[in-house]
Motif scaffolding. Structure first.
Motif, short mmCIF file in Angstrom:
data_model
loop_
_atom_site.label_atom_id
_atom_site.label_comp_id
_atom_site.label_asym_id
_atom_site.label_seq_id
_atom_site.Cartn_x
_atom_site.Cartn_y
_atom_site.Cartn_z
N GLU A 37 0.82 -1.22 0.00
CA GLU A 37 0.00 0.00 0.00
C GLU A 37 0.85 1.27 0.00
N ARG A 38 1.93 1.29 0.80
CA ARG A 38 2.73 2.51 0.92
C ARG A 38 3.78 2.68 -0.17
N THR A 39 4.19 1.55 -0.82
CA THR A 39 5.31 1.66 -1.77
C THR A 39 5.04 1.06 -3.16
N GLY A 40 4.12 0.11 -3.25
CA GLY A 40 3.91 -0.61 -4.52
C GLY A 40 4.87 -1.77 -4.72
N ILE A 158 12.67 -2.35 3.46
CA ILE A 158 11.57 -2.77 2.57
C ILE A 158 11.72 -2.22 1.16
N LEU A 159 12.54 -1.16 1.02
CA LEU A 159 12.51 -0.38 -0.23
C LEU A 159 13.47 -0.87 -1.31
N PHE A 160 14.63 -1.38 -0.91
CA PHE A 160 15.73 -1.48 -1.87
C PHE A 160 15.95 -2.88 -2.44
N LEU A 191 18.79 14.18 5.01
CA LEU A 191 17.52 13.45 4.92
C LEU A 191 17.67 12.03 4.38
N LEU A 192 18.75 11.82 3.64
CA LEU A 192 18.99 10.49 3.05
C LEU A 192 20.48 10.37 2.78
N TYR A 193 21.14 9.48 3.53
CA TYR A 193 22.59 9.38 3.32
C TYR A 193 23.13 8.02 3.77
N GLN A 211 14.98 9.83 6.28
CA GLN A 211 13.71 10.33 6.83
C GLN A 211 12.69 10.26 5.70
N GLY A 212 12.09 9.08 5.56
CA GLY A 212 11.30 8.74 4.38
C GLY A 212 10.22 9.72 4.01
N ASN A 213 9.42 10.14 5.01
CA ASN A 213 8.29 11.01 4.63
C ASN A 213 8.76 12.39 4.16
N VAL A 215 11.67 12.90 2.54
CA VAL A 215 12.18 12.63 1.19
C VAL A 215 11.02 12.59 0.20
N PHE A 216 9.97 11.91 0.61
CA PHE A 216 8.79 11.74 -0.25
C PHE A 216 8.24 13.09 -0.73
N LYS A 217 8.06 14.01 0.23
CA LYS A 217 7.44 15.30 -0.12
C LYS A 217 8.30 16.08 -1.11
N PRO A 246 10.43 6.38 -15.16
CA PRO A 246 10.85 7.05 -13.93
C PRO A 246 11.78 6.19 -13.08
N HIS A 247 12.52 6.86 -12.22
CA HIS A 247 13.21 6.15 -11.14
C HIS A 247 12.16 5.46 -10.28
N GLN A 248 12.45 4.25 -9.85
CA GLN A 248 11.45 3.44 -9.15
C GLN A 248 11.72 3.47 -7.64
N ALA A 249 11.23 4.52 -6.98
CA ALA A 249 11.43 4.63 -5.54
C ALA A 249 10.18 4.29 -4.77
N ASN A 250 9.03 4.71 -5.30
CA ASN A 250 7.76 4.51 -4.61
C ASN A 250 6.66 4.71 -5.65
N ILE A 251 5.71 3.77 -5.75
CA ILE A 251 4.67 3.88 -6.79
C ILE A 251 3.87 5.16 -6.63
N ARG A 252 3.75 5.66 -5.40
CA ARG A 252 2.97 6.89 -5.19
C ARG A 252 3.72 8.11 -5.74
N ILE A 253 5.04 8.10 -5.68
CA ILE A 253 5.83 9.19 -6.28
C ILE A 253 5.69 9.10 -7.81
N1 COA Z 1 5.96 -1.43 8.16
C1 COA Z 1 5.00 -1.00 9.00
N2 COA Z 1 4.99 0.23 9.51
C2 COA Z 1 6.00 1.06 9.16
C3 COA Z 1 7.03 0.67 8.30
C4 COA Z 1 6.99 -0.63 7.79
N3 COA Z 1 7.92 -1.12 6.97
N4 COA Z 1 7.89 1.70 8.14
C5 COA Z 1 7.40 2.72 8.87
N5 COA Z 1 6.28 2.33 9.50
C6 COA Z 1 5.41 3.11 10.39
C7 COA Z 1 6.16 4.26 11.05
O1 COA Z 1 6.82 3.82 12.21
C8 COA Z 1 5.02 5.20 11.36
O2 COA Z 1 4.38 4.76 12.53
P1 COA Z 1 3.82 5.80 13.63
O3 COA Z 1 2.75 6.58 12.89
O4 COA Z 1 3.30 4.90 14.70
O5 COA Z 1 4.98 6.64 14.02
C9 COA Z 1 4.04 5.00 10.21
O6 COA Z 1 4.40 3.73 9.63
C10 COA Z 1 4.11 6.09 9.16
O7 COA Z 1 5.49 6.32 8.84
P2 COA Z 1 5.90 7.24 7.63
O8 COA Z 1 7.39 7.23 7.52
O9 COA Z 1 5.22 8.57 7.78
O10 COA Z 1 5.23 6.45 6.42
P3 COA Z 1 5.11 6.83 4.91
O11 COA Z 1 3.73 6.74 4.44
O12 COA Z 1 5.86 8.12 4.61
O13 COA Z 1 5.87 5.63 4.19
C11 COA Z 1 8.02 5.30 3.13
C12 COA Z 1 7.25 5.41 4.45
C13 COA Z 1 9.48 5.08 3.45
C14 COA Z 1 7.46 4.10 2.37
C15 COA Z 1 7.79 6.58 2.31
O14 COA Z 1 8.00 7.71 3.15
C16 COA Z 1 8.68 6.70 1.14
O15 COA Z 1 8.65 5.90 0.23
N6 COA Z 1 9.49 7.77 1.09
C17 COA Z 1 10.36 8.03 0.01
C18 COA Z 1 11.59 7.23 0.20
C19 COA Z 1 12.41 7.21 -1.02
O16 COA Z 1 11.90 7.32 -2.09
N7 COA Z 1 13.71 7.05 -0.82
C20 COA Z 1 14.61 6.89 -1.87
C21 COA Z 1 14.68 8.12 -2.68
S1 COA Z 1 15.64 7.72 -4.03
#
Ligand code: COA
Length: 320
Positions: A37-40, A158-160, A191-193, A211-213, A215-217, A246-253
């Protein structure tokens, strides 16, 4: 006569081993539903113990070289984008040069712009070809992210995923690459390093910090802007873009960028579901897949974009 850089061949490599969301949920407090749901992302590939950025780059590069119908010694420049090099030095590009048995002493170097590394490398290659300083450039993105993430940190692990993609660019009288745009803003450095091993580190600091959220914004806003800039610079409107790669970081992006372009998702090349974020490899892997399965056809207009640590971001517009 103007010279342009044209894509003559592409290649890609993914390790065999698959790690599913359920595999991760067995180790840390997460679930398949949350991750999808959060990443695809449903699964990602993980390199084996004998694999490296250069070994994966070699397989992808051999495919690109074969597709271009050239010999390794015809290459004038090798650029590898990676944040997970085999060695700090020599560059992964030099290791790749040796693996490919390129013996003509062409320059080979790495570019480090995190997830945007391939777009940065592609932009450099385009400049070399346009200026007449190279005729054939091998551009590769190769990443072994699975060794850079903390597999006990659910916010990042979960992401990489791992993989490599390659493109052989060749001088041509016809475009080719229409434009590249690259940007960086070091204000976002924290924010990402990934801390450097040359600095003495405690164990938890050996891995990717994010700091995922936040970075997302910034990613959504920045990618929207670079898409606008790219269209304006080329006097194109949204409907003239055939494919978004696109770069594949998150389906919502990805969906936010597609919306900005008013593009249906059928015109967006998505690999994230089974590959996750392969950093600098994600754009060339997606491009290679869509070229090889016949979606992207010669003459079509393709917009590639990426965003990542730095922050660094960029786009490349091509007529394939
Ligand atoms: N499973 C379950 N819960 C998780 C979790 C996981 N893997 N990771 C984080 N959570 C929790 C957090 O602890 C937080 O809980 P809380 O509300 O009790 O504090 C809640 O989920 C929300 O966290 P948040 O970080 O705000 O979630 P999000 O919707 O932003 O999703 C990412 C997190 C990382 C998926 C999302 O921010 C993202 O994809 N960011 C971009 C990252 C990216 O693209 N990086 C690479 C750039 S190249």
């Amino acid at each position: 006569m103007s010279r342009f850089a044209r894509i003559a061949g592409t290649g890609g490599y993914l390790p065999d081993r698959v790690r599913t969301n359920d595999d991760i949920a067995a180790q840390v407090d997460t679930s398949d539903e949350w991750i999808v749901e959060r990443t695809g992302i449903r699964s990602r590939r993980i390199a084996g113990p004998d694999e490296s950025a250069s070994s994966m780059a070699e397989i992808a590069s051999r495919q690109a070289i074969e597709a271009a119908g050239i010999a390794p010694d015809d290459i004038d420049l090798i650029i590898v984008a990676t944040s997970s090099p085999d060695r700090v030095f020599p560059s992964t590009a030099c290791l790749l040069q040796q693996r490919l048995n390129v013996r003509n002493c062409c320059p080979a170097f790495d570019v480090q712009a995190a997830c945007s590394g391939f777009i940065f490398a592609f932009s450099i290659a385009d400049q070399y070809i346009r200026s007449g300083n190279a005729r054939r450039v091998l551009v590769v993105g190769s990443e072994l992210n699975s060794r850079l993430v903390d597999w006990t940190d659910r916010a990042t692990c979960i992401l990489f995923g791992d993989g490599a993609g390659a493109v052989l660019l060749e001088a041509s009288d016809e475009p080719g690459v229409l434009s590249t745009h690259i940007n960086s803003d070091g204000q976002y450095r924290d924010l990402l390093y990934l801390p450097n091993a040359s600095v003495s580190l405690d164990d938890e600091k050996r891995f990717i910090q994010m700091q995922g959220n936040e970075v997302f914004k910034v990613a959504v806003n920045t990618l929207g802007k670079i898409v606008d800039d790219t269209l304006a610079a080329n006097h194109l409107n949204q409907s003239e873009i055939d494919w978004l790669v696109p770069h594949q970081a998150n389906i919502r992006i990805i969906m936010a960028t597609a919306k900005k372009l008013k593009m249906p998702m059928e015109r967006v090349v998505c690999t994230i579901e089974t590959q996750g974020n392969t950093s600098s490899a994600s754009v060339p892997l997606a491009l290679n897949e869509a070229i090889r399965d016949g979606r992207i056809q010669r003459g079509q207009t393709v917009l590639m974009e990426a965003f990542g640590s730095g922050f660094a971001w960029g786009s490349a517009l091509i007529r394939y």
